[in-house]
Write an enzyme that holds these catalytic residues in place. Structure first.
Site, mmCIF file in Angstrom:
data_model
loop_
_atom_site.group_PDB
_atom_site.id
_atom_site.type_symbol
_atom_site.label_atom_id
_atom_site.label_comp_id
_atom_site.label_asym_id
_atom_site.label_seq_id
_atom_site.Cartn_x
_atom_site.Cartn_y
_atom_site.Cartn_z
ATOM 1 N N SER A 73 37.918 32.292 33.835
ATOM 2 C CA SER A 73 36.963 33.111 33.243
ATOM 3 C C SER A 73 36.316 32.712 31.777
ATOM 4 O O SER A 73 35.126 32.602 31.662
ATOM 5 C CB SER A 73 37.404 34.677 32.959
ATOM 6 O OG SER A 73 37.756 35.106 34.066
ATOM 7 N N HIS A 127 38.995 42.366 36.144
ATOM 8 C CA HIS A 127 37.888 41.334 35.416
ATOM 9 C C HIS A 127 37.939 41.850 34.014
ATOM 10 O O HIS A 127 37.738 43.021 33.512
ATOM 11 C CB HIS A 127 36.769 41.382 36.257
ATOM 12 C CG HIS A 127 37.193 40.471 37.358
ATOM 13 N ND1 HIS A 127 36.436 39.194 37.446
ATOM 14 C CD2 HIS A 127 37.583 40.702 38.808
ATOM 15 C CE1 HIS A 127 36.867 38.815 38.936
ATOM 16 N NE2 HIS A 127 37.399 39.696 39.396
#
Length: 175
Positions: free
Chosen positions: A91, A74
């Site tokens: 994202s 991430h």
């Protein structure tokens, strides 16, 4: 939102098609989708909630090193990847939805300091399902979670990643 059926139905896809459709639900971690398919999918998994539960179980039951690899996949919130425009599409949408693309220079510096402190303490990036939050709530969560132990924070990050997965599956249904 109703929990309508995903199209095409996940339970009716072969492995390659399933991984192509759902392999990026977990950031750069298609193995989660692969294992979910291998464990077997049925009509219960044809909704966002049902599929998120099955995929989330894979991650929750993975060994700590595999979990850490998913967490580390991430990006930082309001970090260098966001500023450079190199985030995944999911994202990018998620961070923009929380207003992270509208941070002042001072707020960006605050995020940078917190990202650095968090990574120094835990060895992985801060992960939060930001849908429904704003940058102020995210900063507050950041500071509160810095008080956690590494074990608590690994579990919290996995819970947040599973929430992100559910939101992504719901968005695909809405899209």
């Amino acid at each position: 939102m109703t929990d309508s059926t995903l199209t095409p139905r996940p339970s009716q896809l072969d492995k390659a098609a399933f991984v192509a459709a759902y392999g990026e639900i977990y950031e750069h971690s298609p193995w989660v989708a692969e294992l979910a398919w291998e464990r077997g999918l049925d009509p219960r998994h044809d909704t966002p909630a049902g599929l998120a539960e099955a995929m989330g179980r894979i991650l929750a039951e993975a060994d700590p090193e595999r979990q850490l690899a998913v967490i580390r996949a991430h990006p930082d919130l309001a970090g260098k990847a966001a500023l450079a425009g190199t985030l995944t599409d999911d994202s990018t949408r998620e961070q923009a939805g929380a207003g992270l693309d509208q941070c002042s220079p001072e707020e960006l510096a605050h995020f940078e300091r917190l990202n650095g402190a968090y990574k120094a303490k835990f060895g992985f990036p801060f992960v939060m399902a930001v849908k429904g939050s704003d940058r102020f709530a995210i900063l507050d969560a950041f500071e509160a979670r810095l008080e956690n132990t590494p074990e608590q924070e690994r579990h919290t990050a996995i819970e947040q990643i599973n929430r992100i997965a559910l939101f992504r599956l719901q968005a695909r249904l809405a899209g």
